[in-house]
Structures are given as structure tokens and as C-alpha cells.
Design a protein around this motif. Structure first.
Motif, PDB file in Angstrom:
ATOM      1  N   GLN A 103      -5.449  68.739 -44.610  1.00 10.50           N
ATOM      2  CA  GLN A 103      -4.733  67.539 -44.197  1.00 10.50           C
ATOM      3  C   GLN A 103      -3.227  67.732 -44.360  1.00 10.50           C
ATOM      4  O   GLN A 103      -2.769  68.132 -45.430  1.00 10.50           O
ATOM      5  N   PRO A 104      -2.431  67.463 -43.308  1.00 11.88           N
ATOM      6  CA  PRO A 104      -0.969  67.617 -43.408  1.00 11.88           C
ATOM      7  C   PRO A 104      -0.381  66.752 -44.520  1.00 11.88           C
ATOM      8  O   PRO A 104      -0.892  65.676 -44.832  1.00 11.88           O
ATOM      9  N   PHE A 105       0.706  67.234 -45.087  1.00 12.79           N
ATOM     10  CA  PHE A 105       1.401  66.495 -46.135  1.00 12.79           C
ATOM     11  C   PHE A 105       2.412  65.519 -45.541  1.00 12.79           C
ATOM     12  O   PHE A 105       2.976  65.756 -44.468  1.00 12.79           O
ATOM     13  N   VAL A 106       2.658  64.451 -46.254  1.00 13.61           N
ATOM     14  CA  VAL A 106       3.698  63.478 -45.907  1.00 13.61           C
ATOM     15  C   VAL A 106       5.003  63.920 -46.563  1.00 13.61           C
ATOM     16  O   VAL A 106       5.010  64.427 -47.687  1.00 13.61           O
ATOM     17  N   VAL A 107       6.128  63.734 -45.847  1.00 15.39           N
ATOM     18  CA  VAL A 107       7.455  63.994 -46.407  1.00 15.39           C
ATOM     19  C   VAL A 107       8.046  62.671 -46.854  1.00 15.39           C
ATOM     20  O   VAL A 107       8.027  61.687 -46.116  1.00 15.39           O
ATOM     21  N   THR A 108       8.572  62.626 -48.088  1.00  6.66           N
ATOM     22  CA  THR A 108       9.110  61.387 -48.624  1.00  6.66           C
ATOM     23  C   THR A 108      10.522  61.593 -49.162  1.00  6.66           C
ATOM     24  O   THR A 108      11.057  62.702 -49.088  1.00  6.66           O
ATOM     25  N   SER A 109      11.121  60.535 -49.679  1.00  5.19           N
ATOM     26  CA  SER A 109      12.529  60.579 -50.098  1.00  5.19           C
ATOM     27  C   SER A 109      12.726  61.408 -51.364  1.00  5.19           C
ATOM     28  O   SER A 109      11.791  61.647 -52.135  1.00  5.19           O
ATOM     29  N   LYS A 170       3.281  64.515 -52.240  1.00  3.62           N
ATOM     30  CA  LYS A 170       4.165  64.310 -51.093  1.00  3.62           C
ATOM     31  C   LYS A 170       5.342  65.272 -51.195  1.00  3.62           C
ATOM     32  O   LYS A 170       5.885  65.492 -52.292  1.00  3.62           O
ATOM     33  N   ILE A 171       5.755  65.828 -50.069  1.00  6.90           N
ATOM     34  CA  ILE A 171       6.836  66.814 -50.049  1.00  6.90           C
ATOM     35  C   ILE A 171       8.193  66.123 -50.106  1.00  6.90           C
ATOM     36  O   ILE A 171       8.464  65.193 -49.334  1.00  6.90           O
ATOM     37  N   VAL A 172       9.058  66.581 -51.015  1.00  4.56           N
ATOM     38  CA  VAL A 172      10.409  66.036 -51.109  1.00  4.56           C
ATOM     39  C   VAL A 172      11.477  67.086 -50.791  1.00  4.56           C
ATOM     40  O   VAL A 172      12.639  66.753 -50.566  1.00  4.56           O
ATOM     41  N   SER A 173      11.088  68.364 -50.780  1.00  2.88           N
ATOM     42  CA  SER A 173      12.061  69.430 -50.558  1.00  2.88           C
ATOM     43  C   SER A 173      11.294  70.714 -50.269  1.00  2.88           C
ATOM     44  O   SER A 173      10.056  70.738 -50.300  1.00  2.88           O
ATOM     45  N   LEU A 174      12.041  71.776 -49.938  1.00  2.00           N
ATOM     46  CA  LEU A 174      11.434  73.107 -49.856  1.00  2.00           C
ATOM     47  C   LEU A 174      12.369  74.116 -50.502  1.00  2.00           C
ATOM     48  O   LEU A 174      13.582  73.926 -50.535  1.00  2.00           O
ATOM     49  N   ILE A 175      11.806  75.180 -51.014  1.00  2.00           N
ATOM     50  CA  ILE A 175      12.578  76.183 -51.737  1.00  2.00           C
ATOM     51  C   ILE A 175      13.331  77.088 -50.769  1.00  2.00           C
ATOM     52  O   ILE A 175      12.752  77.616 -49.821  1.00  2.00           O
ATOM     53  N   SER A 176      14.631  77.251 -51.029  1.00  2.00           N
ATOM     54  CA  SER A 176      15.462  78.140 -50.217  1.00  2.00           C
ATOM     55  C   SER A 176      15.837  79.409 -50.972  1.00  2.00           C
ATOM     56  O   SER A 176      15.803  80.501 -50.424  1.00  2.00           O
ATOM     57  N   ALA A 177      16.217  79.264 -52.235  1.00  2.00           N
ATOM     58  CA  ALA A 177      16.743  80.412 -52.981  1.00  2.00           C
ATOM     59  C   ALA A 177      16.622  80.159 -54.473  1.00  2.00           C
ATOM     60  O   ALA A 177      16.203  79.080 -54.910  1.00  2.00           O
ATOM     61  N   SER A 187      16.088  77.133 -59.263  1.00  2.00           N
ATOM     62  CA  SER A 187      15.695  77.254 -57.861  1.00  2.00           C
ATOM     63  C   SER A 187      16.418  76.172 -57.052  1.00  2.00           C
ATOM     64  O   SER A 187      16.684  75.076 -57.554  1.00  2.00           O
ATOM     65  N   LEU A 188      16.741  76.522 -55.816  1.00  2.00           N
ATOM     66  CA  LEU A 188      17.520  75.639 -54.947  1.00  2.00           C
ATOM     67  C   LEU A 188      16.643  75.113 -53.819  1.00  2.00           C
ATOM     68  O   LEU A 188      16.017  75.883 -53.087  1.00  2.00           O
ATOM     69  N   GLY A 189      16.594  73.788 -53.703  1.00  2.00           N
ATOM     70  CA  GLY A 189      15.767  73.164 -52.681  1.00  2.00           C
ATOM     71  C   GLY A 189      16.597  72.451 -51.629  1.00  2.00           C
ATOM     72  O   GLY A 189      17.708  71.993 -51.888  1.00  2.00           O
ATOM     73  N   VAL A 190      16.036  72.352 -50.429  1.00  2.00           N
ATOM     74  CA  VAL A 190      16.707  71.716 -49.292  1.00  2.00           C
ATOM     75  C   VAL A 190      16.331  70.240 -49.223  1.00  2.00           C
ATOM     76  O   VAL A 190      15.162  69.883 -49.397  1.00  2.00           O
ATOM     77  N   SER A 191      17.310  69.390 -48.966  1.00  2.00           N
ATOM     78  CA  SER A 191      17.044  67.979 -48.718  1.00  2.00           C
ATOM     79  C   SER A 191      16.461  67.828 -47.314  1.00  2.00           C
ATOM     80  O   SER A 191      17.030  68.334 -46.342  1.00  2.00           O
ATOM     81  N   LEU A 192      15.329  67.145 -47.188  1.00  2.00           N
ATOM     82  CA  LEU A 192      14.600  67.144 -45.915  1.00  2.00           C
ATOM     83  C   LEU A 192      14.818  65.920 -45.035  1.00  2.00           C
ATOM     84  O   LEU A 192      14.719  66.010 -43.815  1.00  2.00           O
ATOM     85  N   GLU A 193      15.094  64.775 -45.612  1.00  2.00           N
ATOM     86  CA  GLU A 193      15.086  63.532 -44.834  1.00  2.00           C
ATOM     87  C   GLU A 193      16.022  63.584 -43.630  1.00  2.00           C
ATOM     88  O   GLU A 193      15.614  63.373 -42.486  1.00  2.00           O
ATOM     89  N   ASP A 194      17.302  63.864 -43.862  1.00  2.00           N
ATOM     90  CA  ASP A 194      18.273  63.913 -42.763  1.00  2.00           C
ATOM     91  C   ASP A 194      17.958  65.061 -41.813  1.00  2.00           C
ATOM     92  O   ASP A 194      18.092  64.931 -40.592  1.00  2.00           O
ATOM     93  N   ALA A 195      17.536  66.195 -42.388  1.00  2.00           N
ATOM     94  CA  ALA A 195      17.248  67.374 -41.564  1.00  2.00           C
ATOM     95  C   ALA A 195      16.121  67.091 -40.576  1.00  2.00           C
ATOM     96  O   ALA A 195      16.211  67.437 -39.393  1.00  2.00           O
ATOM     97  N   LEU A 196      15.059  66.445 -41.032  1.00  2.00           N
ATOM     98  CA  LEU A 196      13.940  66.166 -40.138  1.00  2.00           C
ATOM     99  C   LEU A 196      14.315  65.156 -39.056  1.00  2.00           C
ATOM    100  O   LEU A 196      13.817  65.219 -37.933  1.00  2.00           O
ATOM    101  N   SER A 197      15.219  64.231 -39.376  1.00  2.00           N
ATOM    102  CA  SER A 197      15.708  63.292 -38.358  1.00  2.00           C
ATOM    103  C   SER A 197      16.475  64.039 -37.275  1.00  2.00           C
ATOM    104  O   SER A 197      16.324  63.756 -36.079  1.00  2.00           O
TER     105      SER A 197
END
Length: 223
Positions: A103-109, A170-177, A187-197
Motif C-alpha cells: 500500500q502506498p504511503f501518505v506524505v504529511t507535514s 507517514k512520510i515527512v522527508s527523504l534522506i539526501s546525504a 543525516s540530511l532530509g529533504v522537505s517534501l510538501e512544497d517540492a511535491l506541489s
């Protein structure tokens, strides 16, 4: 964690972690798509998503139909900060994954500073087994980048960062570096909300362009 998988390159010669956010859309880090030596994007035909990969087997395999990196991501020109803050890509699969077990994950704030998060990833030393990072914390958030206390290794690029709410991940970020700050591994994570918009706007723009081109091609020539 069956919707977390490996995005492999050229028959498994290289891989990043990726996660399903729609039946036919996978989320990963943009830098995983590029040849480090040449800066060129790898051919789409060389990628494969392996959902729930464990002990040499996946719960589902899919080839890739198309890839969209963040609109402002430039692998060869970006500074380290720009790379991290825009290091996100969506991967469209050739066929949807339709399974009750995946089942796909939901992305949240984004969570607040000090919140507990969980990184689920693959790593080179554990490439055949999904590695669940123990609970870690959000250390800070700046310039659309999350600073996390999570200990990740090579192969974890693109890994989803989860919050667990009422038993649901729920996914809030993803690992970049990863980096070191005052002798602490971060570890450095990417902010997803604005990016997905931005991705959604880009996809809608492309669809309108393709429809317009199709209409023009269907019109008869005037002689």
C-alpha cells in the motif's frame, strides 16, 4: 514496509532506497539518477523498482516509464545546500502496483524540532535486507532541510523518513546525504510538501502541452 524498495540500476549494479506514494509513483533522491563521473542521467531503461526486496526476492518488480527530478535540481551545477534542498525525484512506473500487501504511503507535514522519526532503508552492507533505523529525532530544520540524528549508510539515499501516528507510518522527508556536525553524525532530509506541489504543477503543465501538441497534429493541413 513492503512499499519501501530498491531502485536499482543496470541489473542491480547500483541502488538507492525508494518508496511508493501512489500505485505507479515512487519517491527517491534525484542524485540517484545521475552518473557521478559524467553528470549525465542514466537511461530510463536501466532502472527497476523492487518493492519489499528481501533475501534476493521482491514482492513486486516494475520497470520505469519516466522520471522527473525537482524542477530546480541541477546535478552538475548545484551547491551542496541546493543539492540537498531540491534532491528529490518522482519515478513513474510502467505499470501500477496493485496489491493488498503493498500500500502506498501518505506524505504529511514536517514534524517539529525534537520529534521522533524513523528511517527505513537499504544499505550496501545490508543490500538484501530492509534495514529499519531505530527511532531518531529531528535536530533542526533550515533552508528546507531537516537535520536528523538518524545514523544512515551508503545506499540509504532516497530512503523515506517516517512519523508514526496512531500506528500509521507517514512520510515527512527523504534522506539526501549525511555529514558531521561537531563530532555528531547527522543525516540530511529533504522537505517534501512544497517540492511535491511543484511537481504537481510541472506534471499539469506537461499534460497541457502534450494535449495542445496532439490537437495541432490532428488538424488537417491547409493547402
Amino acid at each position: 514496509w513492503s512499499a519501501v524498495g530498491r531502485l536499482t540500476l543496470d541489473g542491480g549494479q547500483g541502488f538507492c532506497t525508494a518508496s511508493l506514494i501512489a500505485p505507479d509513483i515512487v519517491l527517491t533522491a534525484a542524485h540517484c539518477l545521475y552518473d557521478e563521473q559524467t553528470g549525465a542521467q542514466y537511461p530510463i531503461k536501466d532502472f527497476e523498482f523492487q518493492a519489499g526486496w528481501r533475501n534476493g526476492r521482491a514482492e513486486a518488480f516494475r520497470k520505469v516509464k519516466s522520471i522527473l527530478s525537482h524542477p530546480t535540481y541541477h546535478f552538475e551545477r548545484a551547491t551542496s545546500v541546493e543539492k540537498v534542498s531540491h534532491d528529490i525525484a518522482v519515478v513513474m512506473l510502467d505499470k501500477p502496483i496493485q496489491s493488498q500487501n503493498i500500500q502506498p504511503f501518505v506524505v504529511t507535514s514536517l514534524p517539529h524540532r525534537g520529534a521522533g522519526v524513523l528511517v527505513v532503508s537499504y544499505a550496501r552492507r545490508l543490500k538484501d535486507t530492509l534495514f529499519s533505523q531505530s527511532l531518531c529525532k529531528v535536530k533542526a530544520e533550515q533552508n528546507e532541510i531537516l537535520l536528523l540524528t538518524c545514523d544512515v549508510g551508503y545506499g540509504a539515499s532516497g530512503a523515506p523518513v517516517f512519523v508514526i501516528s496512531e500506528g500509521v507510518a507517514k512520510i515527512v522527508s527523504l534522506i539526501s546525504a549525511m555529514t558531521w556536525i561537531e563530532d555528531e553524525k547527522i543525516s540530511l532530509g529533504v522537505s517534501l510538501e512544497d517540492a511535491l506541489s511543484e511537481f504537481a504543477n510541472l506534471v499539469r503543465h506537461r499534460e497541457r502541452s502534450e494535449e495542445h501538441t496532439s490537437e495541432l497534429q490532428s488538424q488537417p493541413d491547409i493547402v
